[in-house]
Design a protein around this motif. Structure first.
Motif, mmCIF file in Angstrom:
data_model
loop_
_atom_site.group_PDB
_atom_site.id
_atom_site.type_symbol
_atom_site.label_atom_id
_atom_site.label_comp_id
_atom_site.label_asym_id
_atom_site.label_seq_id
_atom_site.Cartn_x
_atom_site.Cartn_y
_atom_site.Cartn_z
ATOM 1 N N UNK A 254 0.809 -1.230 0.000
ATOM 2 C CA UNK A 254 0.000 0.000 0.000
ATOM 3 C C UNK A 254 0.844 1.282 0.000
ATOM 4 N N UNK A 255 1.919 1.407 0.777
ATOM 5 C CA UNK A 255 2.742 2.624 0.608
ATOM 6 C C UNK A 255 3.365 2.712 -0.771
ATOM 7 N N UNK A 256 3.744 1.561 -1.349
ATOM 8 C CA UNK A 256 4.342 1.593 -2.694
ATOM 9 C C UNK A 256 3.344 2.129 -3.723
ATOM 10 N N UNK A 257 2.094 1.703 -3.590
ATOM 11 C CA UNK A 257 1.060 2.191 -4.504
ATOM 12 C C UNK A 257 0.908 3.711 -4.366
ATOM 13 N N UNK A 286 5.681 8.275 3.203
ATOM 14 C CA UNK A 286 5.484 6.856 2.880
ATOM 15 C C UNK A 286 6.805 6.097 2.899
ATOM 16 N N UNK A 287 7.853 6.746 2.372
ATOM 17 C CA UNK A 287 9.173 6.121 2.397
ATOM 18 C C UNK A 287 9.619 5.919 3.841
ATOM 19 N N UNK A 288 9.361 6.937 4.684
ATOM 20 C CA UNK A 288 9.697 6.803 6.105
ATOM 21 C C UNK A 288 8.981 5.608 6.721
ATOM 22 N N UNK A 289 7.696 5.464 6.358
ATOM 23 C CA UNK A 289 6.894 4.380 6.914
ATOM 24 C C UNK A 289 7.496 3.016 6.534
ATOM 25 N N UNK A 290 7.856 2.923 5.241
ATOM 26 C CA UNK A 290 8.458 1.660 4.777
ATOM 27 C C UNK A 290 9.763 1.376 5.515
ATOM 28 N N UNK A 291 10.560 2.432 5.656
ATOM 29 C CA UNK A 291 11.846 2.226 6.292
ATOM 30 C C UNK A 291 11.671 1.855 7.765
ATOM 31 N N UNK A 292 10.707 2.508 8.429
ATOM 32 C CA UNK A 292 10.401 2.188 9.827
ATOM 33 C C UNK A 292 9.968 0.720 9.952
ATOM 34 N N UNK A 293 9.119 0.327 8.985
ATOM 35 C CA UNK A 293 8.588 -1.030 9.032
ATOM 36 C C UNK A 293 9.702 -2.061 8.878
ATOM 37 N N UNK A 294 10.599 -1.830 7.911
ATOM 38 C CA UNK A 294 11.675 -2.828 7.737
ATOM 39 C C UNK A 294 12.586 -2.844 8.964
ATOM 40 N N UNK A 295 12.799 -1.644 9.570
ATOM 41 C CA UNK A 295 13.624 -1.616 10.786
ATOM 42 C C UNK A 295 12.987 -2.468 11.888
ATOM 43 N N UNK A 296 11.664 -2.264 12.047
ATOM 44 C CA UNK A 296 10.948 -3.002 13.090
ATOM 45 C C UNK A 296 11.006 -4.509 12.841
ATOM 46 N N UNK A 297 10.797 -4.875 11.550
ATOM 47 C CA UNK A 297 10.828 -6.307 11.199
ATOM 48 C C UNK A 297 12.193 -6.905 11.494
ATOM 49 N N UNK A 418 -8.579 3.788 10.659
ATOM 50 C CA UNK A 418 -9.384 4.832 10.037
ATOM 51 C C UNK A 418 -8.767 6.197 10.304
ATOM 52 N N UNK A 419 -8.334 6.333 11.537
ATOM 53 C CA UNK A 419 -7.810 7.650 11.896
ATOM 54 C C UNK A 419 -6.434 7.828 11.281
ATOM 55 N N UNK A 420 -5.964 9.000 11.343
ATOM 56 C CA UNK A 420 -4.691 9.291 10.688
ATOM 57 C C UNK A 420 -3.499 8.858 11.543
ATOM 58 N N UNK A 421 -3.784 8.002 12.536
ATOM 59 C CA UNK A 421 -2.701 7.564 13.408
ATOM 60 C C UNK A 421 -1.762 6.629 12.642
ATOM 61 N N UNK A 422 -0.476 6.983 12.638
ATOM 62 C CA UNK A 422 0.506 6.164 11.919
ATOM 63 C C UNK A 422 0.940 4.965 12.769
ATOM 64 N N UNK A 423 1.297 3.906 12.113
ATOM 65 C CA UNK A 423 1.805 2.748 12.856
ATOM 66 C C UNK A 423 1.960 1.557 11.951
ATOM 67 N N UNK A 424 2.765 0.608 12.369
ATOM 68 C CA UNK A 424 2.994 -0.587 11.553
ATOM 69 C C UNK A 424 2.264 -1.804 12.110
ATOM 70 N N UNK A 425 1.828 -1.724 13.372
ATOM 71 C CA UNK A 425 1.212 -2.904 13.990
ATOM 72 C C UNK A 425 2.235 -3.881 14.494
ATOM 73 N N UNK A 426 3.503 -3.461 14.519
ATOM 74 C CA UNK A 426 4.551 -4.375 14.980
ATOM 75 C C UNK A 426 4.964 -4.098 16.426
ATOM 76 N N UNK A 427 4.605 -2.877 16.911
ATOM 77 C CA UNK A 427 5.093 -2.445 18.238
ATOM 78 C C UNK A 427 4.877 -3.453 19.346
ATOM 79 N N UNK A 428 3.617 -3.887 19.550
ATOM 80 C CA UNK A 428 3.341 -4.761 20.688
ATOM 81 C C UNK A 428 3.881 -6.174 20.491
ATOM 82 N N UNK A 429 3.984 -6.627 19.227
ATOM 83 C CA UNK A 429 4.572 -7.955 19.054
ATOM 84 C C UNK A 429 6.059 -7.908 19.389
#
Ligand code: ATP
Ligand code: MG
Length: 460
Positions: A254-257, A286-297, A418-429
């Motif tokens: 979705x960020x890539x799109x 969006x690039x930041x989001x992707x980069x954050x996500x890969x860091x978290x992963x 729905x809200x504009x809250x950013x996040x990857x869903x990886x934090x709590x895992x």
């Protein structure tokens, strides 16, 4: 098939055991006959022979021939020798007439011949059955003033009457039946192993929904039960793996799109500067989001590949939490959130970087999922062997279904999406993995619209 099946091995071994024990018991009973029964048998027949001789001696009026004929027909083999060497046989014939030459003379002179007792030992043949003249008892007697020698042995053929045939059949039948039962019971014993074998194959081919109809209480039953629970666990792991892959592809897609769309817009020369700057900003985020996500992963997989903590040291968690609060002061101010805390100086041993990201994740969640002008309360409680950290907010909260899933990777409750809250869903895992690594525990209490309380317990 070169390898013998368990079934044939088991059946083979059992039948071998039966044969070997049969042979051993034959030898033992043969030895018993040689040592004990032979003497008794000889004594019994000697007694009988003496009785017959005595009767003949005392009744000179009877016909010897008729008398011995009669004894012969009731189941004895006899030889009568007269003083001048005449031999006369009664009863069924001897297979071998092999009496040592000096014996008749000795018996005529009054000795008793114990041929049954002296019959030589033979390993494979019980002397009992040897139909030989040598294998008899000889006694002297006198009849009408003349000396005689009487040799006698029981007629084994006649002794093996119906009763003995019955016992013989009994033996043969019990051997045959036990072989049949061994074959059948072995099949029952081996069948569950065959089923388990088939099930293992199914699992290795990726089919986890196996049903084992093995209902036993023995070790095989336990094995089957454990096997079933193992396959259920494997099925869950497999499902999580698939879900993870589909989540990752979705969350990267979705960020890539978005990026693709905005870059196309930038190519459009019709757009003005203001719009273009806006697009660049979105692409950047969006690039930041992707980069954050890969860091978290990366962090997550590095935590999960660690079996033990790598860099364990004394960590002052109170000061760590204070640092986090300080770091996010501005975003709390932006939202008008009040924060209160009780943080007595407390240290535990653990990995400082990992523990820091636990507090960071919990506090950013408490800010992100809070309401305007809400509040956050952080408590640190030190006990003898453990510390408890409680982060409580007055935010949007979660319902039961959401609560069950928040430790799943990439999971984000719909309302927060729905809200504009950013996040990857990886934090709590990530939090959960770190706490597990520290052998701790995490608990959640939450109510929609009221707020959330997260309690982390870590042993010192
Ligand atoms: P990230 O932390 O990676 O930026 P995230 O905050 O969405 O993303 P998690 O921290 O794993 O991911 O949280 C998962 C979800 O759990 C959130 O999306 C949110 O729906 C819910 N959640 C977590 N903490 C709270 C909270 N304090 N109050 C209400 N909902 C929460
Ligand atoms: Mg989070």
């Amino acid at each position: 098939m070169i390898m013998k099946s368990l079934y044939s091995k088991f059946a083979f071994i059992t039948i071998m055991i039966m044969i070997v024990s049969g042979i051993i018991s034959f030898f033992l009973s043969n030895a018993y006959y040689q040592v004990k029964l032979k003497q008794q048998n000889d004594a019994k027949i000697t007694n009988f022979a003496l009785e017959i001789a005595d009767f003949a001696g005392k009744h000179p009026v009877i016909s010897l021939e008729e008398y011995f004929d009669h004894v012969g027909t009731i189941g004895y083999q006899l030889l009568v020798i007269t003083a001048d060497g005449n031999r006369q046989y009664f009863g069924s014939p001897f297979r071998k007439r092999n009496l040592p030459v000096e014996i008749p003379k000795k018996v005529l002179q009054g000795e008793i011949y114990h041929g049954i007792r002296e019959f030589p030992h033979k390993t494979f043949v019980t002397g009992f059955f040897a139909n030989e003249l040598k294998n008899s008892v000889g006694v002297p007697f006198e009849y009408q003033g003349k000396k005689y020698a009487l040799f006698i042995r029981p007629d084994i053929k006649l002794m093996f009457n119906e009763m003995h045939v019955l016992f013989g059949w009994l033996l043969i039948l019990s051997i045959l039946l036990s072989i049949v039962f061994v074959l059948i019971s072995t099949k029952f014993l081996v069948e569950p192993i065959r089923k388990l074998n088939r099930a293992t194959k199914e699992i290795s081919e990726g089919n986890f929904s196996i049903k084992l109809d093995i209902d036993r209480r023995d070790e095989l039953g336990h094995l089957a039960a454990n096997f079933t629970s193992m396959s259920e666990k494997l099925a869950r792991v497999d499902m999580l793996r698939r879900e993870l892959i589909s989540n990752i592809t979705h969350d990267i897609q979705s960020p890539l799109t978005n990026i693709k769309g905005y870059i196309k817009m930038l190519e459009d020369t019709q757009k003005d500067e203001r719009e273009k700057r806006q697009s660049i900003k979105i692409v950047q985020s969006e690039v930041d989001r992707l980069s954050e996500m890969t860091k978290q992963l990366l962090l997550l997989s590095s935590i999960e590949s660690k079996r033990d903590l790598m860099d364990v040291e004394k960590v002052n968690i109170a000061s760590q939490i204070k640092t986090v609060i300080h770091q996010y002061q501005w975003s709390m101010m932006e939202k008008g959130i009040m924060i209160s805390f009780t943080l007595p100086n407390t240290s535990i041993s653990g990995d400082p970087n990992l523990l820091y990201s636990v507090w960071e994740n919990l506090i950013t969640n408490a800010i992100k999922y809070n309401r305007e002008n809400g509040s956050i309360d952080v408590q640190l409680i030190e006990e003898d062997s453990q510390v408890t950290v409680i982060v409580k907010d007055t935010g949007i909260g979660m319902n039961e279904a959401e609560k069950d899933r928040i430790f799943d990777r990439f999971y984000r409750a719909d309302r927060s999406r729905d809200r504009s809250v950013q996040g990857t869903g990886l934090g709590l895992s990530i939090v959960k993995s770190i706490i597990d690594l520290h052998h701790g525990d995490i608990e959640i209490e939450s109510e929609t619209g009221e707020g959330t309380l997260i309690k982390v317990i870590i042993p010192k």
